[in-house]
Design a protein around this motif. Structure first.
Motif, PDB file in Angstrom:
ATOM      1  N   LEU A 130       1.766  -7.986  -9.849  1.00 47.83           N
ATOM      2  CA  LEU A 130       0.317  -8.073  -9.676  1.00 47.83           C
ATOM      3  C   LEU A 130      -0.066  -7.987  -8.206  1.00 47.83           C
ATOM      4  CD1 LEU A 130      -2.446  -8.415 -10.905  1.00 47.83           C
ATOM      5  CD2 LEU A 130      -2.109 -10.899 -10.911  1.00 47.83           C
ATOM      6  N   THR A 131       0.768  -8.541  -7.328  1.00 47.38           N
ATOM      7  CA  THR A 131       0.493  -8.441  -5.895  1.00 47.38           C
ATOM      8  C   THR A 131       0.505  -6.989  -5.447  1.00 47.38           C
ATOM      9  OG1 THR A 131       1.470 -10.624  -5.490  1.00 47.38           O
ATOM     10  CG2 THR A 131       1.269  -9.149  -3.604  1.00 47.38           C
ATOM     11  N   GLY A 132       1.461  -6.201  -5.934  1.00 52.64           N
ATOM     12  CA  GLY A 132       1.508  -4.786  -5.583  1.00 52.64           C
ATOM     13  C   GLY A 132       0.275  -4.037  -6.047  1.00 52.64           C
ATOM     14  N   LEU A 133      -0.163  -4.298  -7.263  1.00 53.19           N
ATOM     15  CA  LEU A 133      -1.356  -3.622  -7.787  1.00 53.19           C
ATOM     16  C   LEU A 133      -2.611  -4.066  -7.033  1.00 53.19           C
ATOM     17  CD1 LEU A 133      -0.528  -3.911 -11.597  1.00 53.19           C
ATOM     18  CD2 LEU A 133      -0.442  -1.830 -10.201  1.00 53.19           C
ATOM     19  N   THR A 178       4.675  -0.426  -4.439  1.00 52.12           N
ATOM     20  CA  THR A 178       6.095  -0.796  -4.478  1.00 52.12           C
ATOM     21  C   THR A 178       6.513  -1.608  -3.251  1.00 52.12           C
ATOM     22  OG1 THR A 178       6.656   1.383  -3.540  1.00 52.12           O
ATOM     23  CG2 THR A 178       6.728   1.155  -5.937  1.00 52.12           C
ATOM     24  N   PHE A 179       5.973  -1.269  -2.090  1.00 49.39           N
ATOM     25  CA  PHE A 179       6.341  -1.989  -0.868  1.00 49.39           C
ATOM     26  C   PHE A 179       5.808  -3.418  -0.892  1.00 49.39           C
ATOM     27  CE2 PHE A 179       5.288  -3.062   3.643  1.00 49.39           C
ATOM     28  CZ  PHE A 179       6.589  -3.187   4.106  1.00 49.39           C
ATOM     29  N   MET A 221      10.698   4.352  -5.160  1.00 48.82           N
ATOM     30  CA  MET A 221      10.018   5.631  -4.962  1.00 48.82           C
ATOM     31  C   MET A 221      10.930   6.803  -5.300  1.00 48.82           C
ATOM     32  SD  MET A 221       6.803   5.307  -3.852  1.00 48.82           S
ATOM     33  CE  MET A 221       6.453   6.773  -2.880  1.00 48.82           C
ATOM     34  N   THR A 222      12.196   6.702  -4.932  1.00 49.94           N
ATOM     35  CA  THR A 222      13.143   7.790  -5.196  1.00 49.94           C
ATOM     36  C   THR A 222      13.262   8.057  -6.682  1.00 49.94           C
ATOM     37  OG1 THR A 222      14.391   7.298  -3.179  1.00 49.94           O
ATOM     38  CG2 THR A 222      15.516   8.577  -4.889  1.00 49.94           C
ATOM     39  N   GLY A 238       0.955   7.043 -12.665  1.00 45.42           N
ATOM     40  CA  GLY A 238       0.605   6.447 -13.948  1.00 45.42           C
ATOM     41  C   GLY A 238       1.707   5.557 -14.485  1.00 45.42           C
ATOM     42  N   VAL A 239       2.949   5.991 -14.329  1.00 43.43           N
ATOM     43  CA  VAL A 239       4.082   5.217 -14.827  1.00 43.43           C
ATOM     44  C   VAL A 239       4.234   3.908 -14.059  1.00 43.43           C
ATOM     45  CG1 VAL A 239       6.609   5.165 -14.975  1.00 43.43           C
ATOM     46  CG2 VAL A 239       5.356   7.165 -15.789  1.00 43.43           C
ATOM     47  N   VAL A 240       4.136   3.970 -12.722  1.00 45.64           N
ATOM     48  CA  VAL A 240       4.336   2.738 -11.952  1.00 45.64           C
ATOM     49  C   VAL A 240       3.210   1.736 -12.221  1.00 45.64           C
ATOM     50  CG1 VAL A 240       3.156   3.430  -9.803  1.00 45.64           C
ATOM     51  CG2 VAL A 240       5.064   1.825  -9.721  1.00 45.64           C
ATOM     52  N   VAL A 241       1.979   2.222 -12.381  1.00 40.02           N
ATOM     53  CA  VAL A 241       0.880   1.310 -12.694  1.00 40.02           C
ATOM     54  C   VAL A 241       1.080   0.684 -14.074  1.00 40.02           C
ATOM     55  CG1 VAL A 241      -1.590   1.164 -13.170  1.00 40.02           C
ATOM     56  CG2 VAL A 241      -0.793   2.436 -11.170  1.00 40.02           C
ATOM     57  N   ALA A 242       1.440   1.519 -15.068  1.00 42.99           N
ATOM     58  CA  ALA A 242       1.649   1.006 -16.426  1.00 42.99           C
ATOM     59  C   ALA A 242       2.814   0.024 -16.470  1.00 42.99           C
ATOM     60  CB  ALA A 242       1.897   2.172 -17.386  1.00 42.99           C
TER      61      ALA A 242
END
Length: 382
Positions: A130-133, A178-179, A221-222, A238-242
């Motif tokens: 949640l922090t990343g989003l 991601t960071f 990311m890779t 879309g995948v990383v958010v989902a």
């Protein structure tokens, strides 16, 4: 030859200090943005210092964001075949490539979401996701406004930043998610084990976030960018958010029961002012009046190919006859000489002002709602 981010480059016409009036004459929106972030970072430190029993963990979050973020920025500027962005000259410069306000940017988009999400009492994985989003929501308006008004310029043909939304690379959004999630994860491991944050834990926390946040981001990311043929794109985003939302949802019902705490008025007011300022900048300033004399992609012959660190091909030089960025050379009398790194670029008029304004306004409203909720602005007192 490109300058390392820590190189003071005495041969370049940069200055540690520039008059705010001089900067206002050529990049007025940037002057506002520069001091907006400096002020927000300073107020974030005030917030951290006022946290009573939680002071040490909040100060750890602030210092960790400052050090891990700045180290990440300088790392990617230092790699010749990753190096794909150049900062405008601010009124306070640390080096020709590093304005003082950039470390403050890291403090803001990492500290604000990290400590705001702490209030929910989520398990570590959900908290980090949640922090990343939340960091992406915080950073998004800045990413759009800054590029449009020449607060920095991008490499014209670098593939990892080729997919863009309103001028902001999709890869930039994925990096923020991601960071910052990695930062929150490593920070949380220390804080959860030692809530009082002893001196040893403080040092361990700094070592973890500085040493592993960037590496963990790069691993994510890779893998994700393979979904779009090896570069960050809409499918990967879309995948990383989902995926991150699913992690948040999985831990939501496991949130620790905590006593109702008072709303965090200071952080909430600062967040609302931050989002509002970026919306006002987009609504009131005209990009074609802006010009940036600074370091940019090296100017030279068209279509000279170079290979980046992942093996992708890009053009080594910026060429006036063949580029597609949100700037031009319309305000200068002569083009840069071949091999020039320091030259002036000019802002371009809006192609679709309403779309850009609605995008920044929408993100701003989302940010106000999200952070006001996280910080308890609408919670009824008991």
């Amino acid at each position: 030859m490109m300058q390392a981010p820590w190189d003071l480059a005495e041969h370049l016409p940069w200055h540690v200090l520039t008059s705010p009036l001089e900067k206002w004459a050529v990049q007025p929106s940037f002057l506002i943005g520069e001091y907006l972030f400096i002020s927000c970072a300073a107020l974030a430190f005030v917030h951290a210092w006022r946290q009573g029993e939680g002071r040490r963990r909040h100060v750890l979050a602030w210092v960790g964001a400052l050090l891990a973020g700045t180290a990440n920025d300088m790392f990617f500027m230092a790699l010749p075949l990753v190096d794909n962005f150049w900062q405008a000259q601010a009124t306070i410069m640390i080096t020709p490539r590093l304005p003082l306000y950039i470390p403050c940017v890291y403090v803001c988009f990492m500290y604000f979401p990290t400590v705001s999400v702490w209030r929910l009492g989520l398990p570590l994985g959900s908290r980090a996701a949640l922090t990343g989003l939340a960091a992406a929501v915080f950073y998004g308006p800045y990413d759009i406004v800054g590029a449009k008004f020449l607060w920095w310029t991008w490499h014209d043909s670098d593939m990892p930043i080729s997919h863009r939304i309103l001028g902001a690379p999709i890869g930039s959004t994925m990096w923020i998610i991601t960071f910052t999630a990695a930062f929150a994860w490593f920070l949380g491991r220390v804080v959860d084990r030692d809530p009082a944050v002893s001196g040893r834990s403080f040092a361990k926390g700094l070592a973890l976030v500085c040493g592993l946040s960037t590496l963990t981001m790069m691993v994510q990311m890779t893998g994700l960018q393979q979904l779009d043929g090896g570069v960050p794109g809409p499918v990967a985003l879309g995948v990383v958010v989902a995926l991150y939302l699913a992690i948040v949802a999985a831990g939501w019902h496991k949130a620790r029961a905590r006593p109702r705490v008072a709303a965090d008025r200071l952080l909430n007011v600062v967040a609302v002012l931050y989002f509002s300022t970026l919306v006002v900048i987009m609504a009131t300033f005209t990009p074609e009046t802006h010009r940036s004399e600074s370091m940019h992609q090296t100017y030279g012959e068209c279509r000279v190919e170079a290979t980046d660190i992942t093996g992708l091909t890009r053009y080594k030089y910026l060429c006036a006859d063949d580029f597609d960025e949100d700037f031009s050379f319309a305000c200068v009398d002569t083009l840069p000489e071949a091999g020039s790194e320091w030259y002036t670029v000019c802002g371009k008029p809006h192609r679709d002002f309403l779309r850009w304004l609605l995008g920044v306004t929408g993100l701003g409203l989302l940010g106000v709602v999200l952070y006001s909720h996280l910080l308890g602005a609408w919670r009824r007192p008991r």
